[in-house]
Write a protein that holds these residues in place. Structure first.
Motif, PDB file in Angstrom:
ATOM      1  N   ARG A  27       0.811  -1.211   0.000  1.00 11.88           N
ATOM      2  CA  ARG A  27       0.000   0.000   0.000  1.00 11.88           C
ATOM      3  C   ARG A  27       0.854   1.276   0.000  1.00 11.88           C
ATOM      4  O   ARG A  27       0.964   1.949  -1.013  1.00 11.88           O
ATOM      5  CB  ARG A  27      -0.947  -0.018   1.203  1.00 11.88           C
ATOM      6  N   ARG A  28       1.457   1.605   1.132  1.00  9.81           N
ATOM      7  CA  ARG A  28       2.177   2.869   1.261  1.00  9.81           C
ATOM      8  C   ARG A  28       3.602   2.622   1.735  1.00  9.81           C
ATOM      9  O   ARG A  28       3.865   1.719   2.529  1.00  9.81           O
ATOM     10  CB  ARG A  28       1.464   3.791   2.262  1.00  9.81           C
ATOM     11  N   VAL A  29       4.523   3.463   1.264  1.00 11.79           N
ATOM     12  CA  VAL A  29       5.936   3.278   1.621  1.00 11.79           C
ATOM     13  C   VAL A  29       6.216   3.618   3.075  1.00 11.79           C
ATOM     14  O   VAL A  29       7.274   3.268   3.588  1.00 11.79           O
ATOM     15  CB  VAL A  29       6.842   4.149   0.717  1.00 11.79           C
ATOM     16  N   ASP A  30       5.288   4.308   3.749  1.00 15.74           N
ATOM     17  CA  ASP A  30       5.551   4.717   5.131  1.00 15.74           C
ATOM     18  C   ASP A  30       4.857   3.814   6.152  1.00 15.74           C
ATOM     19  O   ASP A  30       4.896   4.109   7.353  1.00 15.74           O
ATOM     20  CB  ASP A  30       5.109   6.159   5.351  1.00 15.74           C
ATOM     21  N   LEU A  31       4.254   2.722   5.725  1.00 16.24           N
ATOM     22  CA  LEU A  31       3.598   1.815   6.654  1.00 16.24           C
ATOM     23  C   LEU A  31       4.597   0.835   7.257  1.00 16.24           C
ATOM     24  O   LEU A  31       5.519   0.364   6.578  1.00 16.24           O
ATOM     25  CB  LEU A  31       2.467   1.058   5.961  1.00 16.24           C
ATOM     26  N   ILE A  77       7.325  -1.758  -7.686  1.00 18.80           N
ATOM     27  CA  ILE A  77       5.976  -1.252  -7.418  1.00 18.80           C
ATOM     28  C   ILE A  77       6.025   0.124  -6.780  1.00 18.80           C
ATOM     29  O   ILE A  77       5.352   1.065  -7.225  1.00 18.80           O
ATOM     30  CB  ILE A  77       5.207  -2.248  -6.520  1.00 18.80           C
ATOM     31  N   PHE A  78       6.832   0.286  -5.732  1.00 20.01           N
ATOM     32  CA  PHE A  78       6.878   1.563  -5.022  1.00 20.01           C
ATOM     33  C   PHE A  78       7.497   2.663  -5.882  1.00 20.01           C
ATOM     34  O   PHE A  78       6.986   3.789  -5.925  1.00 20.01           O
ATOM     35  CB  PHE A  78       7.665   1.418  -3.719  1.00 20.01           C
ATOM     36  N   TYR A  79       8.583   2.362  -6.578  1.00 24.84           N
ATOM     37  CA  TYR A  79       9.222   3.388  -7.400  1.00 24.84           C
ATOM     38  C   TYR A  79       8.346   3.771  -8.587  1.00 24.84           C
ATOM     39  O   TYR A  79       8.302   4.944  -8.984  1.00 24.84           O
ATOM     40  CB  TYR A  79      10.594   2.911  -7.884  1.00 24.84           C
ATOM     41  N   ILE A  85       6.889   8.071 -16.262  1.00 25.60           N
ATOM     42  CA  ILE A  85       7.526   7.070 -17.111  1.00 25.60           C
ATOM     43  C   ILE A  85       8.483   7.706 -18.111  1.00 25.60           C
ATOM     44  O   ILE A  85       9.566   7.176 -18.389  1.00 25.60           O
ATOM     45  CB  ILE A  85       6.469   6.240 -17.858  1.00 25.60           C
ATOM     46  N   LEU A  86       8.130   8.887 -18.640  1.00 23.72           N
ATOM     47  CA  LEU A  86       8.972   9.527 -19.645  1.00 23.72           C
ATOM     48  C   LEU A  86      10.348   9.885 -19.098  1.00 23.72           C
ATOM     49  O   LEU A  86      11.343   9.841 -19.819  1.00 23.72           O
ATOM     50  CB  LEU A  86       8.281  10.794 -20.183  1.00 23.72           C
ATOM     51  N   SER A  87      10.432  10.258 -17.823  1.00 24.40           N
ATOM     52  CA  SER A  87      11.706  10.688 -17.260  1.00 24.40           C
ATOM     53  C   SER A  87      12.395   9.606 -16.442  1.00 24.40           C
ATOM     54  O   SER A  87      13.617   9.622 -16.293  1.00 24.40           O
ATOM     55  CB  SER A  87      11.503  11.932 -16.386  1.00 24.40           C
ATOM     56  N   SER A  88      11.634   8.638 -15.907  1.00 19.30           N
ATOM     57  CA  SER A  88      12.211   7.664 -14.982  1.00 19.30           C
ATOM     58  C   SER A  88      12.336   6.262 -15.548  1.00 19.30           C
ATOM     59  O   SER A  88      12.719   5.339 -14.826  1.00 19.30           O
ATOM     60  CB  SER A  88      11.351   7.606 -13.699  1.00 19.30           C
ATOM     61  N   PRO A 202      12.901   8.218  -9.613  1.00 21.14           N
ATOM     62  CA  PRO A 202      11.638   8.870  -9.230  1.00 21.14           C
ATOM     63  C   PRO A 202      11.741   9.530  -7.851  1.00 21.14           C
ATOM     64  O   PRO A 202      12.534   9.114  -7.006  1.00 21.14           O
ATOM     65  CB  PRO A 202      10.632   7.712  -9.204  1.00 21.14           C
ATOM     66  N   PRO A 203      10.917  10.574  -7.619  1.00 22.20           N
ATOM     67  CA  PRO A 203      10.986  11.325  -6.356  1.00 22.20           C
ATOM     68  C   PRO A 203      10.270  10.609  -5.211  1.00 22.20           C
ATOM     69  O   PRO A 203       9.489  11.209  -4.475  1.00 22.20           O
ATOM     70  CB  PRO A 203      10.295  12.636  -6.701  1.00 22.20           C
TER      71      PRO A 203
END
Length: 334
Positions: A27-31, A77-79, A85-88, A202-203
């Motif tokens: 779900r979330r990267v901070d869980l 998945i997270f990234y 998509i165009l830049s990363s 990606p940021p």
């Protein structure tokens, strides 16, 4: 031989099924649960590297392969959720390539230098997004700190490995094996830094949850937003793209919702670009910067607008203040 061929087919099927399950469950990267799973994968890889070089145990390689597959599936998945998509795409391609290579080149994992390279890449890739969550801040300084922490951790790991390994040349700092490991670690470190400072990574942990172009955006008393369009939004199979009709002298709005972890409050930028057919170039029409607050699962909502826009092709990039693209919307103003 037939059995090995069947095992490869089963492994490929397991890779696809595992990726689908991860994409639905992560779900979330901070869980906490997600981070415990990622840390477990990394620790398992580290333990397997030690065991593989302490005593020859074939089952260790299968465990390592499983952990690497699960870890890079989660990374992809997270990234990808934080990626334009165009830049990363180069960095996402690296993650995807590692997932595929994990199935195709598993028999090469007995090489220590490859084990260390993958382990270091795993540590660095994880710290890139977990340190901003822990520190409540994003930016170049936090990225450099994640790289330094990764180097320290892999250095301590190599010292530990030298004490437990059955290979005496790993205990000698001047040996060929140690030199190959140093070059590999520094090569991975340099590659990730190049990808980051060229805005290809990606940021993460920021991610774009929603974006759209509208004729009118207003906030209601209950905190929700009223979004009005003169034309219907295109369906995902409509190759014609997004079009919006704007009356002369009227503004056009772009509304976005950007997810940030709970402790992170930062600014984002809406960069408006118009395609000049005479010069055949995108030109910056406006840049709007506004703060977002982390913690909302559906993303922090905000909008910007341009008054009396020219007709033609437009795009709005949602970026960090450092220029990393979180997402982009393209549309034609009629």
């Amino acid at each position: 031989m037939p059995m090995r061929r069947h095992l490869k087919h089963l492994s490929a099927i397991a890779l696809v099924v595992g990726f689908i399950i991860d994409s639905l469950t992560l779900r979330r990267v901070d869980l906490l649960a997600e981070n415990l799973a990622l840390i477990t994968y990394i620790l398992v890889i580290g333990v397997c590297v030690v065991l593989a070089n302490f005593r020859n145990r074939p089952w260790v390689m299968y465990v390592m392969q499983f952990a690497i597959g699960g870890l890079f599936s989660a990374f992809l998945i997270f990234y990808s959720r934080s990626a334009s998509i165009l830049s990363s795409w180069p960095f996402l391609l690296i993650l995807l390539g590692q997932m595929i290579a994990n199935e195709v080149l598993a028999d090469k994992y007995d090489r220590l230098v490859l084990q260390i390279g993958i382990f270091f890449f795993s540590i660095f890739s994880y710290l890139i997004f977990v340190l901003p969550i822990v520190l409540g801040h994003i930016g170049n300084g936090v990225f450099l700190l994640s790289g330094l922490a990764s180097l320290v951790l892999i250095y301590l790991f190599i010292i530990l490995l030298g004490k437990f390994t059955a290979k005496p040349d790993l205990r000698d700092y001047r040996s060929t094996a140690r030199r190959e490991i140093r070059y590999t670690v520094l090569g991975v470190y340099f590659l990730i830094n190049v990808l980051y400072f060229t805005n290809i990574i990606p940021p993460i942990p920021l991610s774009l949850q929603e974006i759209g172009v509208y004729n009118s955006v207003s906030r209601r008393s209950d905190g929700s937003y009223a979004l009005v369009r003169s034309t219907e939004r295109p369906r995902f199979w409509d190759l014609g793209g997004d079009e919006i009709s704007v009356d002369p002298g009227k503004p056009v709005y772009v509304f976005s919702a950007v997810f940030a972890p709970t402790k992170i409050d930062t600014d984002i930028v809406h960069e408006w670009l118009w395609f000049d057919e005479v010069t055949d170039r995108w030109t910056v029409a406006s840049k709007v910067r506004f703060p977002i607050v982390g913690g909302r699962a559906d993303g922090y909502r905000g909008y910007s607008f341009v008054n009396n826009p020219k007709p033609g092709d437009w795009k709005v990039k949602v970026e960090t203040t450092g220029g990393k693209v979180i997402g982009t919307i393209k549309f034609e103003i009629i």
